[in-house]
Design an enzyme around this catalytic site. Structure first.
Site, PDB file in Angstrom:
ATOM      1  N   ALA A 269       0.778  -1.268   0.118  1.00  0.00           N
ATOM      2  CA  ALA A 269      -0.248   0.008   0.189  1.00  0.00           C
ATOM      3  C   ALA A 269       0.884   1.344  -0.063  1.00  0.00           C
ATOM      4  O   ALA A 269       2.037   1.126   0.100  1.00  0.00           O
ATOM      5  CB  ALA A 269      -0.766   0.204   1.220  1.00  0.00           C
ATOM      6  N   ASN A 272       0.279   8.089   0.173  1.00  0.00           N
ATOM      7  CA  ASN A 272      -0.029   9.204  -0.278  1.00  0.00           C
ATOM      8  C   ASN A 272      -1.031  10.172   0.536  1.00  0.00           C
ATOM      9  O   ASN A 272      -1.939   9.739   0.882  1.00  0.00           O
ATOM     10  CB  ASN A 272      -0.810   9.210  -1.732  1.00  0.00           C
ATOM     11  CG  ASN A 272      -0.255   8.192  -2.536  1.00  0.00           C
ATOM     12  OD1 ASN A 272       1.032   7.857  -2.994  1.00  0.00           O
ATOM     13  ND2 ASN A 272      -1.152   7.133  -2.762  1.00  0.00           N
ATOM     14  N   GLU A 305      -0.161   2.668   7.127  1.00  0.00           N
ATOM     15  CA  GLU A 305      -0.498   3.890   6.162  1.00  0.00           C
ATOM     16  C   GLU A 305      -0.740   5.202   6.860  1.00  0.00           C
ATOM     17  O   GLU A 305      -0.340   6.254   6.514  1.00  0.00           O
ATOM     18  CB  GLU A 305      -0.991   3.317   5.036  1.00  0.00           C
ATOM     19  CG  GLU A 305      -0.492   2.228   4.071  1.00  0.00           C
ATOM     20  CD  GLU A 305       0.930   2.178   3.707  1.00  0.00           C
ATOM     21  OE1 GLU A 305       1.377   3.136   3.501  1.00  0.00           O
ATOM     22  OE2 GLU A 305       1.518   0.864   3.829  1.00  0.00           O
ATOM     23  N   HIS A 308       1.692   6.981   8.678  1.00  0.00           N
ATOM     24  CA  HIS A 308       2.861   7.571   8.045  1.00  0.00           C
ATOM     25  C   HIS A 308       2.341   9.102   7.857  1.00  0.00           C
ATOM     26  O   HIS A 308       3.065   9.923   7.484  1.00  0.00           O
ATOM     27  CB  HIS A 308       2.808   6.941   6.492  1.00  0.00           C
ATOM     28  CG  HIS A 308       3.724   6.075   6.136  1.00  0.00           C
ATOM     29  ND1 HIS A 308       5.105   6.165   6.826  1.00  0.00           N
ATOM     30  CD2 HIS A 308       3.705   4.853   5.591  1.00  0.00           C
ATOM     31  CE1 HIS A 308       5.882   5.225   6.341  1.00  0.00           C
ATOM     32  NE2 HIS A 308       5.031   4.323   5.543  1.00  0.00           N
ATOM     33  N   GLU A 327      10.175   4.810   7.175  1.00  0.00           N
ATOM     34  CA  GLU A 327       9.777   3.294   7.522  1.00  0.00           C
ATOM     35  C   GLU A 327      10.058   2.557   8.796  1.00  0.00           C
ATOM     36  O   GLU A 327       9.026   1.889   9.344  1.00  0.00           O
ATOM     37  CB  GLU A 327      10.360   2.604   6.208  1.00  0.00           C
ATOM     38  CG  GLU A 327       9.719   3.084   4.570  1.00  0.00           C
ATOM     39  CD  GLU A 327       8.361   3.178   4.772  1.00  0.00           C
ATOM     40  OE1 GLU A 327       7.557   2.579   5.523  1.00  0.00           O
ATOM     41  OE2 GLU A 327       7.989   3.837   3.629  1.00  0.00           O
TER      42      GLU A 327
END
Ligand code: 0A1
Ligand code: ZN
Length: 883
Positions: A269, A272, A305, A308, A327
């Protein structure tokens, strides 16, 4: 090798960008093979850079249509445009606007980087360097800009149009069948976080009220008809959002958070900003279609995700060498989330099993690299388990060393100090040094030195002086480019377990304090002398796997059995059984190769029996204890001259012993847990299923007809995918009519569902029998298979290459031939996928001589193939390099 060999990029060559971009206005007019992209960039010279500088923009496979500067078309003599770059030698040394028009072909984009089509959906993948496949741009993470994206498309082709940020306008285009949407993202971001999507998509919607009371719309977009499989992903998202507020004080910052699930995706994944794009495997789930493992992955990846948004997006990386900054930290955060949602002990065991299975192997082979690499030829090859999982372990060690409060203070400082910036590892670690007052200079070696530290610990009890002495020594083996190493800082949580099973109070002879049950080894060797010890204790070291090291301690089988039952640290209770099993399996492998019978170990059987009997252990934990080391685990432990057939034989011998000596408790537990309860994916229910299915698996050890019938029954009666798959897996272990019937039945039931067909492909690819290779080859021609879809390729060929030790490493070399043929066939279409597949061969040097030579020859054939991609060229070159 005939790749277009550019010079490697080096960390030491980093220079700030010459030009900065304030705003990007994109106008993308979607069409299947000729999408027009107009980009309007507000550029300005970087005050930090040496002026005057030319303007050099990155491109990849681009066609320039028009170019103008401050509204005036630029004459051809003032710029040079190639597919891979756009250079303006003498731009004005002041802020200006550059308008660039390019044409791209999403339908021809098989690399799945840049703008491409997944089925009929238009989508993008810009990390790491995909944005340059859409328009010319300074495509590097330290150029952060504010994006406004207008997307236009045919209403019938793409009724849904999405991009990062908040929707600010939409409507129809006069005179025709086209419509548009305008999205604005107020947060400056690097180009790799750009995303847009267009297509016919359905969505499910929910809301989340943030800690400061703002309402956020949550949407998950999927292929129409799949809406009923989004519930768990949505629930995971809301739990992740709440958790990040509670655990780290991090709040979401846009009005909307969107996830789009697509079927063609190179990775898991992508984070964005405000518009995560997912491999649909990590979104879609229902009891009938997804296993408990799938549910757990969905929860972890949705959370990863989302996390992030702060660790990666609000604070991004200065350059790709700093990849672990986002990461490693984000994996640490998702592991902590899972630990809080499920069982912390079991999560730790699973994470460490995964780390050893992948990262320790990478660290011991030719692709070993530091958590922060210092050079790369192809950045896509550095999305590795070392950067991700070892990167997470390094963050975890900071927490262990500093303790939870100071660690949190360091994180708070990091968010406060670097929000809106593109940061480095030095800046990250400095926040912890400043928050704690500790010197973390030596700690930085964890980012710089590759390889897994090896620690030898020797305990000596002296009854006369009532002392216990622990001698410890560390070494770090040489790795590519790093022949010699400095000693590391290694935080080891420990205890000395007394004969009643309780930890003894520990006191060092020199009076040095022991903080939080920790000894920290920071020299090549050290001795710790504990006083006031009446009886010989059993040392329990590296509790909770406080440091990612290989550890050898002088404890015997009986002491391990004792720890398995008494250690107050659940991780080390599991570890004790695992060590017992591993010792036995390694010795049995040696015996089998000598033509001798495999070894037996009453201490192991006794430890397993005690664990199975214990009523107060959580089922998922017991499942982990009775799950034997895998063939790959055993091979890793043997480390050289490995014969995979002997490893399999040793493991099967132990399975037979366990079935024979423990069938009674295994059957009792299996039956107790087989009572029907309605399916729920929650951790407790999943844990009970895990234990039941671990019993089912072990009971297949002798492959007798009762066991086969038991598995067959479970297969037929299962009301959920976890139990059905577990039964099918058990049946797959013995070549029988039941196996064939069940495999055929499974395909008939799920033929229309690609994600389930993937399970069917993987399962067949992993069968450790000589017939498997031909079956896998035949399956490549099956209508359900496609070389163009990464999930299909990974499910069939990836599973064969990584989960089938004996057949991928066939002694006739045909397994290697098949893998390299496939790599070469995929490479021209999708280099990233090909390179990942090829890296399955990286451990060739540990094999026995015949296989080693065959694997090396296969790798050489790849190296000599004409026109390799940079991705595959880089992997094969490093895999073959000497020393
Ligand atoms: N940043 C993503 C992983 C990712 C990396 C590269 C990709 O395309 C080449 C896609 C996704 C994550 O950590 O989840
Ligand atoms: Zn990530």
């Amino acid at each position: 090798m005939r790749t277009d060999e550019p010079r490697p990029v080096r960390l030491q060559d980093y220079r700030p960008p010459d030009w900065l971009v304030d705003t990007v206005e994109l106008d993308v007019s979607l069409a299947p093979s000729a999408t027009r992209v107009r980009a309007s960039l507000l550029l300005k010279p970087n005050p930090q850079a040496a002026a005057p500088a030319p303007l050099l923009l990155d491109g990849d496979d681009l066609t320039l249509v028009a170019l103008s500067l401050d509204g005036e078309p630029l004459a051809p003599e003032h710029y040079v445009a190639t597919p891979n770059s756009l250079t303006i030698a003498q731009p004005p040394q002041r802020p200006f606007r550059l308008d660039i028009e390019t044409l791209v072909d999403p339908s021809a984009n098989t690399q799945l980087s840049g703008l491409y089509r997944s089925g009929k959906t238009y989508c993008t993948q810009c990390e790491a360097e995909g944005f340059r496949r859409i328009t010319y741009f300074p495509d590097r993470p330290d150029v952060m800009a504010v994006y406004t994206t207008r997307i236009e498309a045919d209403i019938t082709d793409a009724p849904v149009l999405l991009a990062n940020g908040n929707l600010v306008d939409s409507g129809t285009v006069p005179g025709g069948n086209r419509h548009f949407a305008v999205w604005h993202d107020p947060f400056p971001k690097p180009s790799y976080l750009f995303a847009l999507v267009g297509g016919t998509l359905a969505f499910v919607e929910d809301r989340f009220r943030t800690m400061s009371g703002r309402d956020v719309t949550l949407r998950i977009y999927v292929e129409p008809g799949k809406e009923d499989r989004c519930g768990y992903a949505m629930d995971s998202l809301k739990r992740a959002m709440r958790w990040d507020e509670q655990a780290f004080g991090r709040e979401y910052d846009l009005d909307v958070f969107m996830i789009v699930a697509v079927s063609d995706f190179n990775m898991g994944a992508m984070e964005n900003k405000g518009l995560n794009i997912f491999n649909d495997k990590y979104i879609l789930a229902s009891a009938e279609t997804a296993t408990d493992t799938d549910y757990a992955s969905i929860e972890a990846i949705v959370a990863h995700e989302y996390f992030h948004n702060w660790t990666g997006n609000r604070i991004t990386c200065r350059d790709w060498f700093q990849l672990c900054l986002k990461e490693g930290l984000t994996v640490f955060r998702d592991q902590e989330f899972t630990s809080d949602q499920r069982s912390r002990a079991v999560e730790r065991i699973k994470d460490v099993r995964g780390l050893r299975a992948t990262q320790f192997v990478e660290d011991a082979g030719p692709l070993a690299h530091p958590v922060r690499p210092t050079q790369y030829r192809e950045i896509n090859n550095f999305y590795t388990t070392t950067v991700y999982e070892k990167g997470a372990e390094v963050v975890r060690m900071l927490q262990v060393l500093l303790g939870p409060q100071q660690f949190r203070a360091g994180m708070d400082l990091y968010f406060a100090r670097h929000d809106g910036e593109a940061a480095t590892i030095e800046q990250f670690v400095q926040c912890f040094a400043d928050a704690s007052g500790r010197d973390l200079t030596q700690f930085m070696l964890w980012y710089a030195q590759s390889g897994t530290p090896e620690i030898v610990a020797t305990g000596t009890f002296d009854a006369r002086s009532k002392t216990y002495r622990l001698d410890m020594a560390q070494t770090l083996p040489p790795t590519p480019g790093q022949p010699t190493k400095e000693p590391m800082v290694i935080p080891l949580a420990f205890g000395l377990v007394g004969s009643d099973g309780r930890d003894l109070p520990v006191r060092l002879a020199d009076g040095a304090p022991i903080e939080r049950g920790l000894i920290t080894l920071d020299k090549p060797a050290a001795t710790y002398l504990f006083t006031g010890i009446e009886n010989r204790p059993v040392p329990s070291l590296n509790r909770g796997f406080s440091a990612p090291v290989r550890l050898t301690v002088n404890v015997g089988e009986e002491e391990l059995r004792f720890l398995a039952i008494h250690d107050c640290d659940p991780f080390n209770r599991w570890q004790a059984v695992h060590t017992l099993a591993m010792r036995l399996l390694v010795e049995s492998t040696t015996a089998i190769r000598r033509g001798e019978p495999p070894r037996e170990d009453p201490a192991l059987v006794a430890a397993l029996a005690a664990v199975l009997k214990s009523r107060d252990l959580e089922p998922d934990f017991v499942a982990q204890v009775i799950a034997l080391p895998s063939e790959a685990d055993i091979a890793r432990e043997i480390a050289s001259n490995v014969d995979p057939d002997a490893v399999l034989a040793a493991r099967q011998a132990l399975r037979r012993t366990i079935t024979a000596s423990l069938s009674e408790p295994l059957i009792t537990i299996f039956e107790r847990l087989s009572s029907p309860e309605p399916y729920s994916p929650d951790a407790d229910a999943a844990g009970r299923r895990a234990l039941k299915n671990a019993c089912l698996d072990l009971l297949m050890g002798t492959g007798d007809s009762v066991a086969v019938a038991r598995a067959r029954r479970q297969y037929e009666r299962a009301d959920n995918m976890t139990d059905r798959m577990a039964a099918l897996q058990a049946l797959a272990l013995c070549d029988s009519a039941e196996r064939t019937a069940a495999l055929d039945d499974f395909y008939r039931r799920y033929a229309g569902d690609p994600l389930i067909v993937d399970k069917w492909l993987s399962l067949q690819a992993a069968i450790p029998e000589p017939a498997t290779l031909d079956r896998v080859k035949a399956l490549t021609a099956h209508p359900a298979f496609s070389m163009a879809n990464p999930n299909r390729v990974r499910a069939l060929i990836g599973a064969f290459a990584t989960s089938n030790q004996t057949q991928s490493n066939r002694a006739d070399g045909r397994g290697y031939d098949f893998i390299v043929e496939t790599v070469l066939a995929i490479d021209p279409k999708n280099p990233q996928l090909a390179a990942r597949l090829l890296s399955a061969l990286k451990s060739w040097r540990v094999l026995e001589p015949t296989r080693r030579a065959l694997a090396q020859a296969a790798l050489r054939r790849v190296a000599e193939a004409p026109s390799l991609s940079r991705d595959v060229g880089d992997i094969v070159e490093r895999a073959l390099a000497e020393g």
